[in-house]
Design an enzyme around this catalytic site. Structure first.
Site: not given
Ligand SMILES: NC(=O)C1=CN([C@@H]2O[C@H](COP(=O)(O)OP(=O)(O)OC[C@H]3O[C@@H](n4cnc5c(N)ncnc54)[C@H](OP(=O)(O)O)[C@@H]3O)[C@@H](O)[C@H]2O)C=CC1
Ligand SMILES: CC(C)=CCC[C@@H](C)[C@H]1CC[C@H]2C3=C(CC[C@]12C)[C@@]1(C)CCC(=O)C[C@@H]1CC3
Length: 349
Positions: A145, A149
């Site tokens: 994740y 990002k």
């Protein structure tokens, strides 16, 4: 949301991920300010008389193009669940999907793009105290994740140009009514009797940010981007500006939900190592079975290290300051989730 004067506006704005937690709160605020709002999301999760909903996948540019005519500002806050641990999906949505968003913005002449990034883009598991935006991106992010990002934020900021002004807001640990991550996970762990332990000494400070403050920052940033175009191309930390001991915050949530606060200490590195072994196991069985453990090196690190940030830059460059204090924020949040309260609670001190 607490009152702070934000001028109404009638421009057309598009919220990608507008059916999610942050997105929907943002949509509601934008509507109340007089914006004409469109939502683009995989699903429609609510109705609003002033909103036009477009269902589609941002990985499909044609889907996106259908809702971007005459749009002035795009807010991009779509993501697969941060706790879902699915690398392929994160890459597809956060990276390839974001490229589509940028292409579509250029093609349709959108003027401004506000990305909901994350303060975690600079976090690789070591202590961060009062970290500001000069910190480099995490070299070894702890999960996919965070890795995506970082890629996403780089893409958006480097697309900043005369025709499309871009900005990245980096909130941290968002919570509030309808939060699908923090409160439900905490309540689930508590109901399963898994919140008796404190990882480490329990003295690590962390930022948790109330949803209304995150939304307020998005609206301010969008408006300031028009008045002060020189802020474009920048990333800004957004927090409640009230760092708190991680375990104090969790204890308040747990007690408010009718569970006991954690009290037994476990050594940080022992749990971190355990989480590492769990991750290896998950990886080995991944061709046959999908497992999404709560115990990951990222969650252990988040629970056992300092990670709090300075919002000085957002304060000085677009007047951001939180509109709801942490105390009120916790109270409002707990009141909003009667379904998560312990039904068998005795009075817990
Ligand atoms: N929650 C937090 O603590 C923090 C969040 N952030 C950032 O804030 C933003 C919003 O997060 P949050 O509101 O919590 O997340 P949510 O999961 O609540 O909302 C994200 C929304 O995006 C939708 N979505 C996912 N994939 C696609 C796709 N391919 N096309 C269109 N829509 C899609 C989701 O649909 P579906 O639910 O059907 O998958 C969901 O409605 C994200 O960018 C996140 O990285 C940053 C810091 C902290
Ligand atoms: C009692 C106990 C240990 C409960 C578990 C709480 C966790 C579920 C949250 C604590 C910090 C949270 C957090 C995020 C998700 C939920 C937690 C792990 C993010 C990873 C969400 C997405 C981000 O961009 C960063 C967040 C950091 C903090």
């Amino acid at each position: 949301m607490s009152v702070k004067a934000i001028k109404p506006d009638s421009k057309i704005v598009l919220v990608i991920g507008g059916s999610g937690f942050v997105g929907r709160h943002l949509v509601e605020k934008l509507c109340s300010l007089g914006y004409t709002v469109r939502v683009f999301d995989l699903r429609t999760t609510f109705e609003h008389e002033k909103v036009t909903f477009y269902n589609g996948d941002l990985c499909n540019k044609q889907d996106l193009l259908k809702c971007m005519d005459n749009v002035d500002t795009v807010f991009h806050c779509a993501t697969p669940s941060p706790l879902s641990n699915n690398k392929k999906v994160f890459l597809r949505v956060n990276v390839d999907g974001t490229k589509n968003v940028l292409d579509a913005c250029f093609e349709k002449g959108v003027k401004n793009l506000i990305l909901t990034s994350s303060a975690s883009v600079v976090y690789s598991g070591s202590n961060i105290e009062h970290g500001d935006e000069t910190l480099p991106y995490a070299k070894r992010p702890l999960d996919c994740y965070t890795q995506t990002k970082i890629q996403q934020e780089k893409l958006v900021l480097s697309a900043n140009s005369e025709s499309l002004k871009t900005i990245a807001l980096r909130p941290h640990g968002i919570f509030g009514p309808r939060d699908p991550h923090m409160l439900p996970t905490t309540a689930r762990l508590a109901a399963a009797g898994k919140t008796k332990f404190i990882i480490g000494k329990g003295i690590n400070k962390v930022d948790f940010t109330y949803i209304d403050n995150v939304v307020y920052a998005h609206v301010l940033a969008a408006q300031q981007l028009q008045q002060k175009p020189e802020i474009a191309g920048n990333a800004y930390n957004i927090t409640n500006n009230e760092p708190i001991l991680f375990w104090e915050f969790m204890s308040r949530l747990l007690k408010g939900l009718g569970y006991a606060a954690p009290k037994y200490h476990l050594p940080y590195y022992f749990i971190y190592f355990l989480a590492f072994l769990v991750q290896i196991f998950v990886f080995i069985v991944s061709p046959f079975k999908t497992i999404r453990p709560t115990l990951t090196t990222m969650t252990v690190a988040l629970a056992g290290t300092h990670h709090y940030y300075s919002c000085e830059k957002a304060a000085s460059e677009f007047n951001y300051s939180p509109v709801v204090k942490l105390e009120d924020a916790i109270e409002r949040t707990l009141q909003s989730v009667p379904e998560l309260h312990n039904k068998h609670a005795k009075k817990v001190k």
